[in-house]
Structure formats: structure tokens, C-alpha cells
Write a protein that holds these residues in place. Structure first.
Motif, PDB file in Angstrom:
ATOM      1  N   VAL A 110      11.293  15.225   3.263  1.00 47.74           N
ATOM      2  CA  VAL A 110      11.994  15.043   4.540  1.00 47.74           C
ATOM      3  C   VAL A 110      12.200  13.556   4.805  1.00 47.74           C
ATOM      4  O   VAL A 110      13.273  13.129   5.226  1.00 47.74           O
ATOM      5  N   SER A 111      11.186  12.754   4.552  1.00 51.27           N
ATOM      6  CA  SER A 111      11.269  11.316   4.758  1.00 51.27           C
ATOM      7  C   SER A 111      12.352  10.705   3.866  1.00 51.27           C
ATOM      8  O   SER A 111      13.139   9.881   4.316  1.00 51.27           O
ATOM      9  N   ALA A 160      10.732   3.761   9.008  1.00 48.67           N
ATOM     10  CA  ALA A 160       9.730   4.827   9.010  1.00 48.67           C
ATOM     11  C   ALA A 160       9.622   5.510   7.651  1.00 48.67           C
ATOM     12  O   ALA A 160       8.724   6.327   7.444  1.00 48.67           O
ATOM     13  N   SER A 161      10.517   5.185   6.730  1.00 46.00           N
ATOM     14  CA  SER A 161      10.543   5.823   5.411  1.00 46.00           C
ATOM     15  C   SER A 161      10.442   4.772   4.323  1.00 46.00           C
ATOM     16  O   SER A 161      10.673   3.591   4.561  1.00 46.00           O
ATOM     17  N   LEU A 162      10.128   5.254   3.133  1.00 42.11           N
ATOM     18  CA  LEU A 162      10.097   4.371   1.976  1.00 42.11           C
ATOM     19  C   LEU A 162      11.013   4.928   0.894  1.00 42.11           C
ATOM     20  O   LEU A 162      11.123   6.145   0.748  1.00 42.11           O
ATOM     21  N   PRO A 163      11.654   4.061   0.124  1.00 37.77           N
ATOM     22  CA  PRO A 163      12.445   4.536  -1.015  1.00 37.77           C
ATOM     23  C   PRO A 163      11.543   5.227  -2.032  1.00 37.77           C
ATOM     24  O   PRO A 163      10.317   5.002  -2.057  1.00 37.77           O
ATOM     25  N   HIS A 164      12.137   6.060  -2.870  1.00 42.71           N
ATOM     26  CA  HIS A 164      11.359   6.824  -3.854  1.00 42.71           C
ATOM     27  C   HIS A 164      10.402   5.950  -4.655  1.00 42.71           C
ATOM     28  O   HIS A 164       9.243   6.313  -4.856  1.00 42.71           O
ATOM     29  N   GLN A 165      10.865   4.805  -5.105  1.00 37.62           N
ATOM     30  CA  GLN A 165      10.030   3.972  -5.974  1.00 37.62           C
ATOM     31  C   GLN A 165       8.818   3.378  -5.254  1.00 37.62           C
ATOM     32  O   GLN A 165       7.886   2.913  -5.902  1.00 37.62           O
ATOM     33  N   ASP A 196       2.766  -5.520  -1.597  1.00 33.11           N
ATOM     34  CA  ASP A 196       3.784  -6.566  -1.493  1.00 33.11           C
ATOM     35  C   ASP A 196       5.208  -6.009  -1.529  1.00 33.11           C
ATOM     36  O   ASP A 196       6.086  -6.498  -0.827  1.00 33.11           O
ATOM     37  N   GLN A 197       5.444  -4.987  -2.344  1.00 30.02           N
ATOM     38  CA  GLN A 197       6.777  -4.397  -2.418  1.00 30.02           C
ATOM     39  C   GLN A 197       7.143  -3.707  -1.095  1.00 30.02           C
ATOM     40  O   GLN A 197       8.276  -3.803  -0.640  1.00 30.02           O
ATOM     41  N   VAL A 198       6.180  -3.032  -0.502  1.00 33.61           N
ATOM     42  CA  VAL A 198       6.416  -2.367   0.778  1.00 33.61           C
ATOM     43  C   VAL A 198       6.690  -3.418   1.846  1.00 33.61           C
ATOM     44  O   VAL A 198       7.605  -3.274   2.660  1.00 33.61           O
ATOM     45  N   LYS A 199       5.921  -4.498   1.819  1.00 31.78           N
ATOM     46  CA  LYS A 199       6.144  -5.584   2.774  1.00 31.78           C
ATOM     47  C   LYS A 199       7.535  -6.195   2.593  1.00 31.78           C
ATOM     48  O   LYS A 199       8.205  -6.531   3.569  1.00 31.78           O
ATOM     49  N   SER A 200       7.969  -6.340   1.360  1.00 33.81           N
ATOM     50  CA  SER A 200       9.294  -6.892   1.081  1.00 33.81           C
ATOM     51  C   SER A 200      10.384  -5.948   1.600  1.00 33.81           C
ATOM     52  O   SER A 200      11.374  -6.395   2.200  1.00 33.81           O
ATOM     53  N   TYR A 201      10.214  -4.658   1.382  1.00 38.12           N
ATOM     54  CA  TYR A 201      11.165  -3.663   1.878  1.00 38.12           C
ATOM     55  C   TYR A 201      11.249  -3.719   3.402  1.00 38.12           C
ATOM     56  O   TYR A 201      12.344  -3.798   3.971  1.00 38.12           O
TER      57      TYR A 201
END
Length: 129
Positions: free
Chosen positions: A21-22, A65-70, A79-84
Motif C-alpha cells: 500500500v505504501s 511517508a513512504s520509501l521507494p522499493h530499494q 544515510d540513503q533514507v536521510k538523503s531521500y
């Protein structure tokens, strides 16, 4: 024992469904961003420009509120989440800057400034698609 297995299966299913769903919501938000950037660039009406910017901002905020698949499964401290998240913050700040110009009646200047929106979108889309 069977109750534990059933409970684990239910929790796993729920987590899988919530991620699906996300991911679907993120896909919808990205589609809205693309559509509204195009609509904004094509309008000569201040009210329509404001409408498109408001939709754009709402989609950008929702995307946080969501994150990409990767990036799924990574912690917020990654760090990648922070960059996103940082990229989305930059996008929202730029939408706000463009909106301020539109509210002053400076649509042509706003369209020039909006080129930064496209640049940010392309930059972060390439990293996190």
C-alpha cells in the motif's frame, strides 16, 4: 504452537500488505508530481498555477511517508533514507519558493524558478527509482 505460527503469518502478511500500500501511494504521489509540474508549466492563469502548486506540495509531503522499493526495510537513520527525505524537503522548499512568486503575481519568474523543481525531481528520481 499453532497460534504462534498463525500470529507470525498474520503479522508478516500485514507488513507485506502495508508495504505494498505504501509503495502504491508513493507511485501515485510521484504521478501527481509529474502531472502537476507539467500543468503548472503550461498555465498562464495565476489561480490555476496556485492550484497545481498546492497539489504538488501535497503529493511531495505525502511522499515523505513512504520509501521507494530499494529503501524499504531500512531504518530512518540510514544515510540513503536521510538523503531521500532530504531530497523531498528540498523539493517542498522549492515548491514554497515558486508559490511565493505566484502569490506576488510573478508567474513568469515562478516558471523560471520551477525549473529547479524539475532538476531536483530528475536528480533524486535517478538515485531512488
Amino acid at each position: 504452537m499453532n497460534k504462534r505460527i498463525l500470529m507470525c503469518a498474520l503479522v508478516s502478511g500485514f507488513l507485506f500488505l502495508s508495504q505494498a500500500v505504501s509503495a502504491h501511494q508513493l507511485e501515485k504521489d510521484m504521478h501527481v508530481l509529474a502531472k502537476t509540474i507539467t500543468a503548472f508549466a503550461q498555465t498562464d492563469d495565476l489561480a490555476e498555477a496556485n492550484k497545481q502548486l498546492a497539489l504538488m506540495r501535497k503529493a511531495a509531503v505525502s511522499s515523505k511517508a513512504s520509501l521507494p522499493h530499494q529503501l524499504e526495510g531500512l531504518t530512518p537513520e540510514n544515510d540513503q533514507v536521510k538523503s531521500y527525505q532530504g531530497g523531498l524537503d528540498q523539493l517542498i522548499a522549492e515548491i514554497d519558493a515558486v508559490t511565493a512568486l505566484v502569490e506576488k503575481g510573478q508567474l513568469e519568474d515562478a516558471k523560471v524558478e520551477a525549473l529547479k523543481l524539475v532538476k531536483l525531481r530528475n536528480e533524486y528520481h535517478q538515485q531512488f527509482k
